[in-house]
Design a protein around this motif. Structure first.
Motif, mmCIF file in Angstrom:
data_model
loop_
_atom_site.group_PDB
_atom_site.id
_atom_site.type_symbol
_atom_site.label_atom_id
_atom_site.label_comp_id
_atom_site.label_asym_id
_atom_site.label_seq_id
_atom_site.Cartn_x
_atom_site.Cartn_y
_atom_site.Cartn_z
ATOM 1 N N UNK B 233 2.092 37.180 6.958
ATOM 2 C CA UNK B 233 1.707 36.931 5.444
ATOM 3 C C UNK B 233 0.215 36.690 5.118
ATOM 4 N N UNK B 234 -0.418 35.830 6.187
ATOM 5 C CA UNK B 234 -1.632 35.416 6.005
ATOM 6 C C UNK B 234 -2.768 36.643 6.172
ATOM 7 N N UNK B 235 -2.262 37.577 7.296
ATOM 8 C CA UNK B 235 -3.204 38.665 7.184
ATOM 9 C C UNK B 235 -3.253 39.510 5.896
ATOM 10 N N UNK B 236 -2.004 39.687 5.311
ATOM 11 C CA UNK B 236 -1.964 40.411 3.955
ATOM 12 C C UNK B 236 -2.311 39.770 2.616
ATOM 13 N N UNK B 237 -2.188 38.221 2.621
ATOM 14 C CA UNK B 237 -2.546 37.606 1.548
ATOM 15 C C UNK B 237 -3.658 36.481 1.794
#
Lengths: 341, 316
Positions: B233-237
Motif C-alpha cells: 500500500x505504501x509503495x503505491x500511495x
C-alpha cells in the motif's frame, strides 16, 4: 551543594558535579566553536580566529569570521541552548523523559506556522513570527487536550503523538501547495538547517534566552524541583502549582518556537540534551543549566558533522539530529525495559 | 457491501469533471464514448487502488491491534509506513528506481525491517501499547528526517516525493493495481487464514496452545501479512496514516473484537473509508484536491486523541 543567595529572596543551588559538567561543557562548546569558525573551504588556524575575535586579523579573515561563520555558529549555540533548556523544563513538568517538545508536536506546530507563510509567499520576518505563533498555539492545544489530570505520565505523550501525526499530514499538504522553488526552501527549513544564518536569525534567539534563561533558572527552578515530587506534595509545600506550570510551560514553548523560527524544527535536540545532561551530572531534578550547555554543544557538533561529514555536500543539521536522536530515543526505550516504567 | 459499491461508483463519478451515472456506465463499457478516457485512464485505476490499499491498511491495522492487544496500533503510527517510505526514497533517489514493480520490493524490505525493529525496541512480548506507540514515534521521526534528506538531494526527487509523502491515490495508472495485487492478495489470504488461531491467541499463549494453535507461527504469519499489506500500500500511495486505526475501531463497534468477524469486515469497510476520504478530498479541495492522506490524518487524529483521553489505552 553550594547555595548562592541573591538579593530579592532568590537563591541558586549549585552542585559541584553539575558545576563541573557545566563548565566543562561550556569550555568544550567554546573550543569546538573556535575550531568550527576556522574550518571550511577557507581554513583559518585557531590562533587566527582568536586574533580576529580579539579585534585584529587580516581583513579577509575578519570578513569570513564575523560576517559568515560567526553568525551561523552563534545561532547554533543559541538554538541548541534554547532547545536544551526547553526540553529540560518539558521533561520536568511532564515527569516523563519522553515529554519533549518534538515528541509532543510543538516543533511540528512551529513548522506548520512557517509553512503557511511560505505558501502565502511571505518574507522571513513573517516566517519567524508565524513559526513562533504555531508553536505557541500547539502548546495551548496540548494543554487543553491533556486536561487537568493529564500532564504527567504517558498520556500527554500519547496525545502529543496524535497531534504530531495530524500536523505532519497538514505540513506535507502545505508542502505540495507551494511552487517548486518555495517548496525546496520550505523542505530545507522544515528539516532544520543552519545554512546561511545571519545575525538577524541569531539575535531573536539570544534575546529570548537573555530574558527567559534567568527567569526560568532563578524563579522557577526550585518550584520545578518540588513539582517533580507530585502536585499535591508541591502544593503542600506552598508552591502555586498551576501558576508555576503555566509560566514554565509558556517559557519553554516560547523558547522552542523562537529556536524553530531561527533554524527550523531541529528534531530530537530538546529530548536528547537533558538526558545527556542528567547522565553527566547524575543529579536529580530538572538540570536546567547543564541541559542548556549540553544542547548548545550538541547542536554545534551536529552542525559541524552536517557540514563536513559528506565531502562536497552540505546536509541540513536536522538530518543529523533526526537520525542520531531517533536512534538514541529507540535505544533509550529498549534500555528502559524492565526499568522504572 | 452495498456501501462499498455505492462509494466506488461515487469515486468514479465525482471529481474535477463530475459525471452522471449514465456517463459512468458509458465510460466503463463504451470505448467510443467521450468519457471512456477519463474513466479508464484516471478514475478506474484510482478507485481500484483505493479498494486495494484500503483493504490492505484496514486488515493490517485490525491484525496488529488484535495481535498486540493494542488499541493504538496503526501501520502509520508504528512507523511501518515510514520504513517503507524510507526504503522507497532510497531506491528512487540513490538507485534511480522509478517504476512501481521494483519499488514495491524495497517498500516490503523497509516495512519488514521496521516491523521487527519496533517490536524489539518496545520490549518484544512485554510491549505495552504506550511503549509500542513511542517506539513507533521514535522510528517515525528518525526515518522521516532521512526521507526529507533524500528529498533535498535534488529538485526532481523533491517534486516527485513531496506529493508521494502526503499519501495520495492520484498517481494511480492502469498498471498500478495489477503490479500491486499479488502482494495485497497474499497478505489478505494469510491474515484471513490465521484469524481462528489469532482469536485463540487473545486468550493467552497457554490457552491458545491448548486449543491447538501455535503462537510463534501465528505471530510470524501476522508479521508477514502486515508487511506485505503495508509495504504494497505504501509503495503505491505513499504513507497513509490512521486508516488502519480508524477502520477496525468503527468495525469493532458492530462485530465485536472477534478477529474471525473483525478482519473480513475490515477488508470491506476500510476501502469504503479510504475512498470516501479520497472523494471528500477531491470535492473539498476544488479546483485542485486534498490528498487522501491529509483527509485521513485530519479525521483519524481526533479519534486517536479521543481513545487516549478516554483512557482506553491498554484495554482491548
Amino acid at each position: 551543594m553550594i547555595v548562592l543567595r541573591l538579593p530579592g529572596g532568590l537563591s541558586l543551588r549549585l552542585r559541584p558535579r553539575a558545576l563541573v559538567v557545566g563548565l566543562a561543557g561550556t569550555l568544550l562548546a567554546l573550543a569546538l566553536a573556535v575550531l568550527a569558525v576556522g574550518a571550511g573551504d577557507y581554513p583559518i588556524a585557531p590562533a587566527g580566529v582568536l586574533r580576529v575575535l580579539a579585534g585584529g586579523g587580516s581583513p579577509a579573515d575578519r570578513f569570513i569570521v564575523t560576517e559568515l561563520r560567526l553568525p551561523r555558529l552563534v545561532t547554533a549555540l543559541a538554538v541548541g541552548a534554547a532547545l536544551g533548556l526547553a526540553g529540560a523544563v518539558f521533561q520536568s513538568l511532564t515527569r516523563n523523559p519522553l515529554g519533549s517538545p518534538d515528541v509532543l508536536g510543538v516543533t511540528s506546530g512551529a513548522a506548520t506556522g512557517a509553512l503557511v507563510v511560505v505558501v502565502a509567499g511571505g518574507g522571513s520576518a513573517a516566517l519567524a513570527g508565524a513559526a513562533a505563533a504555531g508553536g505557541v498555539a500547539t502548546g495551548l492545544l496540548l494543554y487543553a487536550l491533556a486536561g487537568r489530570h493529564g500532564v504527567g505520565g504517558h498520556r500527554l505523550v500519547l496525545v502529543g503523538i496524535g497531534v504530531t501525526a495530524i500536523l505532519t499530514g497538514v505540513n506535507g499538504w502545505l508542502l505540495t501547495r507551494a511552487p517548486l522553488m518555495d517548496a525546496a526552501r520550505a523542505a530545507l527549513w522544515i528539516t532544520g538547517s543552519l545554512d546561511g544564518r545571519g545575525w538577524a536569525n541569531a539575535l531573536p534567539v539570544l534575546g529570548a534566552l537573555a530574558v527567559l534563561l534567568p527567569a526560568v533558572l532563578l524563579a522557577r527552578a526550585p518550584a520545578l524541583r518540588l513539582l517533580e515530587m507530585g502536585d499535591d506534595s508541591a502544593a503542600g509545600l506552598g508552591v502555586p502549582v498551576r501558576r508555576v506550570r503555566v509560566a514554565a510551560l509558556g517559557s519553554a514553548v516560547l523558547l522552542v518556537s523562537v529556536a524553530a523560527a531561527a533554524a527550523g524544527p531541529v528534531s530530537f535536540l530538546a529530548l536528547t540534551a537533558p538526558h545527556l545532561a542528567r547522565r553527566l551530572t547524575r543529579a536529580p531534578g530538572p538540570n536546567l543549566l547543564p541541559s542548556a550547555v549540553v544542547g548548545a554543544a550538541l547542536l554545534l557538533a551536529a552542525d559541524q558533522l552536517a557540514q563536513h561529514a559528506v565531502a562536497g555536500r552540505q546536509l541540513p543539521v536536522g538530518v543529523i539530529t533526526g537520525v542520531l536522536g531517533g536512534g538514541y530515543l529507540a535505544w533509550l526505550l529498549a534500555g528502559e525495559r524492565g526499568g522504572r516504567r | 457491501m452495498l456501501l462499498l459499491a455505492a462509494v466506488a461508483v461515487l469515486s468514479l463519478a465525482l471529481g474535477a469533471k463530475p459525471l452522471s451515472l449514465a456517463d459512468v456506465w458509458h465510460g466503463l463499457t463504451d470505448p467510443a464514448s467521450p468519457e471512456y478516457a477519463v474513466v479508464h485512464q484516471g478514475r478506474l485505476p484510482r478507485t481500484l487502488l483505493g479498494l486495494a490499499a484500503g483493504a490492505a491498511l484496514g486488515v493490517a491495522g485490525a491484525a496488529m491491534q488484535t495481535l498486540t492487544r493494542n488499541p493504538l496500533a496503526d501501520p502509520g503510527l508504528l512507523g511501518i509506513n515510514a520504513g517503507a517510505s524510507a526504503a522507497v526514497a532510497t531506491a528512487t533517489v540513490l538507485l534511480g528506481v522509478a517504476d512501481l514493480d521494483r519499488q514495491v520490493w524495497y517498500a516490503l524490505l523497509g516495512a519488514a525491517a521496521v516491523t521487527v525493529a519496533v517490536h524489539a525496541i518496545a520490549g518484544g512480548r512485554q510491549a505495552t501499547p504506550a511503549r509500542l506507540a513511542l517506539a513507533g514515534a521514535a522510528l517515525n521521526a528518525a526515518l522521516y528526517s532521512y526521507v526529507s534528506a533524500m528529498m533535498l538531494v535534488d529538485s526532481t526527487s523533491l517534486e516527485r516525493m513531496r506529493f508521494w509523502t502526503v499519501g495520495s491515490l492520484a498517481g494511480a495508472r492502469t498498471d498500478t493495481v495489477p503490479s500491486l495485487l499479488p502482494f495485497v492478495l497474499a497478505g489478505l489470504v494469510i491474515a484471513l487464514l490465521v484469524t481462528r488461531p489469532l482469536a485463540a491467541l487473545a486468550l493467552g499463549d497457554d490457552s491458545a496452545r491448548a486449543l491447538g494453535a501455535r503462537p510463534g507461527l501465528v505471530r510470524g504469519a501476522v508479521v508477514v501479512a502486515v508487511t506485505l499489506l503495508c509495504g504494497a500500500a505504501t509503495a503505491a500511495c505513499g504513507p497513509i496514516v490512521f486508516v488502519g486505526l480508524l477502520a477496525p475501531h468503527l468495525v469493532r463497534a458492530l462485530t465485536g473484537p472477534d478477529p474471525r468477524r473483525l478482519l473480513p469486515w475490515c477488508a470491506v469497510f476500510a476501502p469504503v473509508l479510504l475512498l470516501t476520504a479520497d472523494v471528500a478530498g477531491r470535492l473539498l479541495g476544488r479546483p485542485g484536491e486534498l490528498q487522501v492522506g491529509l483527509v485521513t490524518a485530519v479525521l483519524g487524529g481526533p479519534l486517536f486523541l479521543h481513545l487516549v483521553r478516554r483512557g482506553r489505552v491498554g484495554r482491548l
